[in-house]
Design an enzyme around this catalytic site. Sequence first.
Site, PDB file in Angstrom:
ATOM      1  N   ARG A   1      34.626  49.315  60.730  1.00 25.99           N
ATOM      2  CA  ARG A   1      34.334  49.417  62.160  1.00 25.99           C
ATOM      3  C   ARG A   1      35.241  50.467  62.766  1.00 25.99           C
ATOM      4  NH1 ARG A   1      35.814  47.212  67.156  1.00 25.99           N
ATOM      5  NH2 ARG A   1      37.665  46.358  66.144  1.00 25.99           N
ATOM      6  N   LYS A   2      36.499  50.115  63.029  1.00 26.93           N
ATOM      7  CA  LYS A   2      37.436  51.061  63.633  1.00 26.93           C
ATOM      8  C   LYS A   2      38.639  51.348  62.730  1.00 26.93           C
ATOM      9  CE  LYS A   2      37.758  51.551  68.572  1.00 26.93           C
ATOM     10  NZ  LYS A   2      38.344  51.025  69.818  1.00 26.93           N
TER      11      LYS A   2
ATOM     12  N   THR B   1      40.696  43.156  53.908  1.00 25.30           N
ATOM     13  CA  THR B   1      40.343  42.836  52.517  1.00 25.30           C
ATOM     14  C   THR B   1      39.767  44.053  51.783  1.00 25.30           C
ATOM     15  OG1 THR B   1      39.601  40.746  53.475  1.00 25.30           O
ATOM     16  CG2 THR B   1      39.133  41.102  51.128  1.00 25.30           C
ATOM     17  N   THR B   2      38.823  44.717  52.443  1.00 27.11           N
ATOM     18  CA  THR B   2      38.120  45.845  51.826  1.00 27.11           C
ATOM     19  C   THR B   2      39.122  46.940  51.439  1.00 27.11           C
ATOM     20  OG1 THR B   2      36.391  45.328  53.433  1.00 27.11           O
ATOM     21  CG2 THR B   2      36.120  47.353  52.164  1.00 27.11           C
ATOM     22  N   TRP B   3      40.039  47.202  52.320  1.00 25.55           N
ATOM     23  CA  TRP B   3      41.060  48.227  52.097  1.00 25.55           C
ATOM     24  C   TRP B   3      41.969  47.835  50.932  1.00 25.55           C
ATOM     25  CZ3 TRP B   3      45.409  49.394  56.216  1.00 25.55           C
ATOM     26  CH2 TRP B   3      46.035  50.608  55.911  1.00 25.55           C
TER      27      TRP B   3
ATOM     28  N   HIS C   1      39.041  34.346  49.756  1.00 21.42           N
ATOM     29  CA  HIS C   1      39.482  34.023  51.122  1.00 21.42           C
ATOM     30  C   HIS C   1      40.005  32.577  51.188  1.00 21.42           C
ATOM     31  CE1 HIS C   1      38.059  37.652  53.006  1.00 21.42           C
ATOM     32  NE2 HIS C   1      36.777  37.367  52.998  1.00 21.42           N
TER      33      HIS C   1
HETATM   34  P1  A3P Z   1      38.203  46.435  62.566  1.00 23.76           P
HETATM   35  O1  A3P Z   1      37.030  45.555  62.851  1.00 23.76           O
HETATM   36  O2  A3P Z   1      39.378  46.131  63.458  1.00 23.76           O
HETATM   37  O3  A3P Z   1      37.874  47.879  62.565  1.00 23.76           O
HETATM   38  P2  A3P Z   1      37.889  42.875  55.949  1.00 23.76           P
HETATM   39  O4  A3P Z   1      37.834  43.977  54.966  1.00 23.76           O
HETATM   40  O5  A3P Z   1      38.919  41.838  55.636  1.00 23.76           O
HETATM   41  O6  A3P Z   1      36.540  42.341  56.258  1.00 23.76           O
HETATM   42  O7  A3P Z   1      38.450  43.518  57.297  1.00 23.76           O
HETATM   43  C1  A3P Z   1      37.704  44.439  58.025  1.00 23.76           C
HETATM   44  C2  A3P Z   1      38.622  45.215  58.925  1.00 23.76           C
HETATM   45  O8  A3P Z   1      39.360  46.175  58.140  1.00 23.76           O
HETATM   46  C3  A3P Z   1      37.847  46.020  59.954  1.00 23.76           C
HETATM   47  O9  A3P Z   1      38.711  46.095  61.084  1.00 23.76           O
HETATM   48  C4  A3P Z   1      37.700  47.349  59.232  1.00 23.76           C
HETATM   49  O10 A3P Z   1      37.380  48.427  60.071  1.00 23.76           O
HETATM   50  C5  A3P Z   1      39.073  47.492  58.603  1.00 23.76           C
HETATM   51  N1  A3P Z   1      39.108  48.423  57.475  1.00 23.76           N
HETATM   52  C6  A3P Z   1      38.174  48.586  56.507  1.00 23.76           C
HETATM   53  N2  A3P Z   1      38.551  49.543  55.649  1.00 23.76           N
HETATM   54  C7  A3P Z   1      39.752  50.008  56.066  1.00 23.76           C
HETATM   55  C8  A3P Z   1      40.640  51.025  55.601  1.00 23.76           C
HETATM   56  N3  A3P Z   1      40.366  51.740  54.533  1.00 23.76           N
HETATM   57  N4  A3P Z   1      41.772  51.217  56.296  1.00 23.76           N
HETATM   58  C9  A3P Z   1      42.062  50.492  57.395  1.00 23.76           C
HETATM   59  N5  A3P Z   1      41.260  49.528  57.892  1.00 23.76           N
HETATM   60  C10 A3P Z   1      40.119  49.284  57.240  1.00 23.76           C
END
Ligand code: A3P
Length: 321
Positions: free
Chosen positions: A287-288, A70-72, A126
């Site tokens: 996170r990763k 979502t954040t991405w 969501h």
């Molecule tokens: P991981 O926990 O596998 O690292 P959301 O934004 O929906 O909460 O999802 C979070 C997941 O997206 C996390 O996955 C996070 O690290 C990953 N994420 C956040 N920013 C990102 C980016 N710019 N590119 C790729 N993945 C990203």
Amino acid sequence: EANAPLTPQDKYKEIMSRFPRRDDWVLQPLYQYQGFWYFQDYLIGLLAAQENFKPQPSDIVICTYPKTGTTWLKALAYTIVTRSRFSDSENPLLIKAPHDCVPFFEIDAARNTSNRDPQVPLVATHIPYTSLPTSISESGCKLVYLCRDPKDVLISMWHFLRGKLPEGIDKDTYINLNNSFEIFCEGIASNGPYWDHVSGYWKASVESPEKVLFLVYEDLKKDTVSIVRKLAEFMGYPFTPEEETRGVVQEIVELCSFDSLKNLKANTSGVYSPDSPYTIRNTEFFRKGTTGDWKNYFNEEMAARLDQIIEEKLNGSGFSF
Ligand code: A3P
């Protein structure tokens, strides 16, 4: 007091006290509403949004299941639609977290606030497709959906929830992987079953491809530039040949990359939705950011079992992971 008026929060709590409830999910009970499970504070927002949310007709709704990227997607969509307003060095993403740039409308609805910038035609949710406020389909808004390999969604969620436990608590007692896995496979998860969330948006995208764009995290990782072009076109903000020559697409991809966003001051500090039940430290959204991290946690049997469940659930839909 006997005569105190019911607050909207009380009203929704009263309504949901009649919904099916599960107490065996981590941290908080889940309530079932229109086929999906939610924790109480989130469901208040969903019910309030179904009653009161009014999009602007030009809005594009960023729709995701939690932990699918979502954040991405928010960062990418935001940069695409605002690129003519800001130069690279003025981009609000540099000082504002993606979740503050593109707020969740159900969280605003729960708090009876609006954190959106009316000049930016983006909101996020969501909520599953079949429970979206009817005002969204009535206004003809476009929707962008992002999903992700369920195995990585579960691992990402598991880490995220463990991060919410107070310091000093034995994480494995409260949120161990086996229990989280079992219950996720049963479909019991916040905003789950995951497969129904995915298939709802998938079907909508097949029926109305001009209204619903369906994206997959793994594809976005593999070829971010092509998907960003597709996203921009779908949203009605295509890149011009001149922008292509200047490398604007690559710049957006770079700004929104995991390493870039993670290290921005806006994201290394601060919290999302302060003073509310939804508070999350901005660092927790990064996170990763890789694909296949589940391989570090699942044995082969677990992976095969979840894959099989997902395959069966999505069978006949035309989509598979
Ligand atoms: P991981 O926990 O596998 O690292 P959301 O934004 O929906 O909460 O999802 C979070 C997941 O997206 C996390 O996955 C996070 O690290 C990953 N994420 C956040 N920013 C990102 C980016 N710019 N590119 C790729 N993945 C990203």
